[in-house]
Design an enzyme around this catalytic site. Structure first.
Site, short mmCIF file in Angstrom:
data_model
loop_
_atom_site.label_atom_id
_atom_site.label_comp_id
_atom_site.label_asym_id
_atom_site.label_seq_id
_atom_site.Cartn_x
_atom_site.Cartn_y
_atom_site.Cartn_z
CG HIS A 62 -1.79 -1.15 1.38
ND1 HIS A 62 -2.31 -1.57 2.59
CD2 HIS A 62 -2.27 -2.01 0.46
CE1 HIS A 62 -3.06 -2.63 2.41
NE2 HIS A 62 -3.06 -2.93 1.11
CE LYS A 72 2.43 3.75 5.08
NZ LYS A 72 2.01 2.76 4.07
CG HIS A 119 4.79 -0.73 4.58
ND1 HIS A 119 3.88 -0.68 5.60
CD2 HIS A 119 5.79 -1.54 5.02
CE1 HIS A 119 4.30 -1.42 6.61
NE2 HIS A 119 5.47 -1.94 6.30
CE1 TYR A 132 0.76 -0.13 10.62
CE2 TYR A 132 0.89 1.78 9.19
CZ TYR A 132 0.25 0.63 9.59
OH TYR A 132 -0.90 0.23 8.96
CG ASP A 170 -4.29 -5.91 0.57
OD1 ASP A 170 -3.83 -6.08 1.71
OD2 ASP A 170 -4.47 -4.77 0.06
C1 LIG Z 1 -4.68 2.51 6.85
C2 LIG Z 1 -5.89 2.98 7.61
C3 LIG Z 1 -7.07 2.27 7.62
N1 LIG Z 1 -8.13 2.72 8.32
C4 LIG Z 1 -9.36 1.91 8.32
C5 LIG Z 1 -9.90 1.60 6.94
C6 LIG Z 1 -10.49 0.22 7.09
O1 LIG Z 1 -11.84 0.32 7.52
C7 LIG Z 1 -9.69 -0.43 8.20
C8 LIG Z 1 -8.66 -1.43 7.70
O2 LIG Z 1 -7.88 -0.78 6.71
P1 LIG Z 1 -6.94 -1.62 5.77
O3 LIG Z 1 -7.62 -2.90 5.39
O4 LIG Z 1 -6.48 -0.71 4.65
O5 LIG Z 1 -5.73 -1.97 6.75
P2 LIG Z 1 -4.33 -2.63 6.29
O6 LIG Z 1 -4.57 -3.65 5.21
O7 LIG Z 1 -3.65 -3.02 7.54
O8 LIG Z 1 -3.58 -1.41 5.60
C9 LIG Z 1 -2.33 -0.95 6.06
O9 LIG Z 1 -1.40 -1.89 5.63
C10 LIG Z 1 -0.15 -1.46 5.13
C11 LIG Z 1 0.88 -2.40 5.68
C12 LIG Z 1 0.22 -0.06 5.35
O10 LIG Z 1 1.39 0.30 5.34
C13 LIG Z 1 -0.83 0.95 5.47
O11 LIG Z 1 -0.61 1.74 6.63
C14 LIG Z 1 -2.19 0.45 5.52
O12 LIG Z 1 -2.65 0.48 4.19
O13 LIG Z 1 -9.01 0.64 8.87
C15 LIG Z 1 -8.10 3.90 9.04
O14 LIG Z 1 -9.10 4.31 9.67
N2 LIG Z 1 -6.94 4.63 9.04
C16 LIG Z 1 -5.82 4.21 8.34
O15 LIG Z 1 -4.79 4.91 8.39
#
Ligand SMILES: Cc1cn([C@H]2C[C@H](O)[C@@H](COP(=O)(O)OP(=O)(O)O[C@H]3O[C@H](C)C(=O)[C@H](O)[C@H]3O)O2)c(=O)[nH]c1=O
Length: 188
Positions: A62, A72, A119, A132, A170
């Site tokens: 992402h 990050k 990342h 992070y 993803d």
């Molecule tokens: C990233 C983010 C997400 N959210 C909410 C949105 C979704 O409802 C929920 C899960 O989000 P997501 O599925 O995008 O989470 P990850 O798959 O862990 O995403 C992260 O994974 C990789 C490793 C990264 O480096 C990024 O910081 C980030 O994209 O959290 C938020 O409220 N704030 C945020 O900053």
């Protein structure tokens, strides 16, 4: 603090000291002066934390586009991850190249991933907690994803892809060629 630039030198592995005693340990997990000595002075504006229940959870690859591109500083407080950064800065000499490091509660290391990089990580243990710090706020509309196992990147993930656990987002991510033009490379 131990500071080791990786083979893409803008990505830096940092290990703060951890002081143990009969009660447990104490560690300054973030110190502005220590980071400034490592050349990292961008302020952080958001802290994130994720818990992944299983081994083999893949989150990423992402990024957020400018003006919301995020640097990050990633660390693990429980379990372990294989943390990956991919240079997505068009015209960078390392465009499309990746670096990785194992971050764990045991090794206490942190990875600095600058803006302009994708990342992602895979968990190496169950119940892995990742924390992070980010240099820009979350901005959903500027978020972009690239397929974790895109053959154009050929990332050496330490898991069997059959066992990877991913979000729907993803699973649907495009290949790395989609990233062309997302970021520009500013020498120096
Ligand atoms: C990233 C983010 C997400 N959210 C909410 C949105 C979704 O409802 C929920 C899960 O989000 P997501 O599925 O995008 O989470 P990850 O798959 O862990 O995403 C992260 O994974 C990789 C490793 C990264 O480096 C990024 O910081 C980030 O994209 O959290 C938020 O409220 N704030 C945020 O900053």
């Amino acid at each position: 603090m131990k500071v080791v630039p990786l083979s893409i030198p803008e990505v830096i592995l940092l290990t703060p000291p951890r002081f143990g005693d009969n009660r447990g340990f104490f560690s300054e997990t973030y110190n502005y002066d220590a980071m400034a000595k490592a050349g990292l002075t961008e302020p952080f504006v958001q802290d994130n934390q994720s818990l992944s229940r299983q081994k083999g959870v893949v989150r990423g690859l992402h990024c957020q586009l400018d003006p919301y591109a995020q640097g990050k500083l990633v660390r693990v407080t429980k379990g372990a991850i294989w943390d990956v950064a991919v240079d997505a800065r068009t015209n960078s000499p390392t465009y499309g190249k990746w670096v990785a490091a194992e971050l764990s509660a045991e090794n206490w290391s942190q990875l600095w991933i600058p803006p302009g990089f994708l990342h992602g990580f895979v968990t190496l243990q169950e119940e892995t907690e990742v924390l992070y710090k980010c240099t820009a706020l979350y901005n959903k509309s500027s978020e972009r994803s690239v397929k974790w196992d895109c053959p154009e990147l050929n990332i050496e993930w330490p898991i069997d892809p059959q066992n990877a656990v991913l979000s729907e987002k993803d699973l649907a991510a495009p290949g790395f060629s989609a990233a062309k033009g997302w970021f520009s490379y500013n020498k120096g």
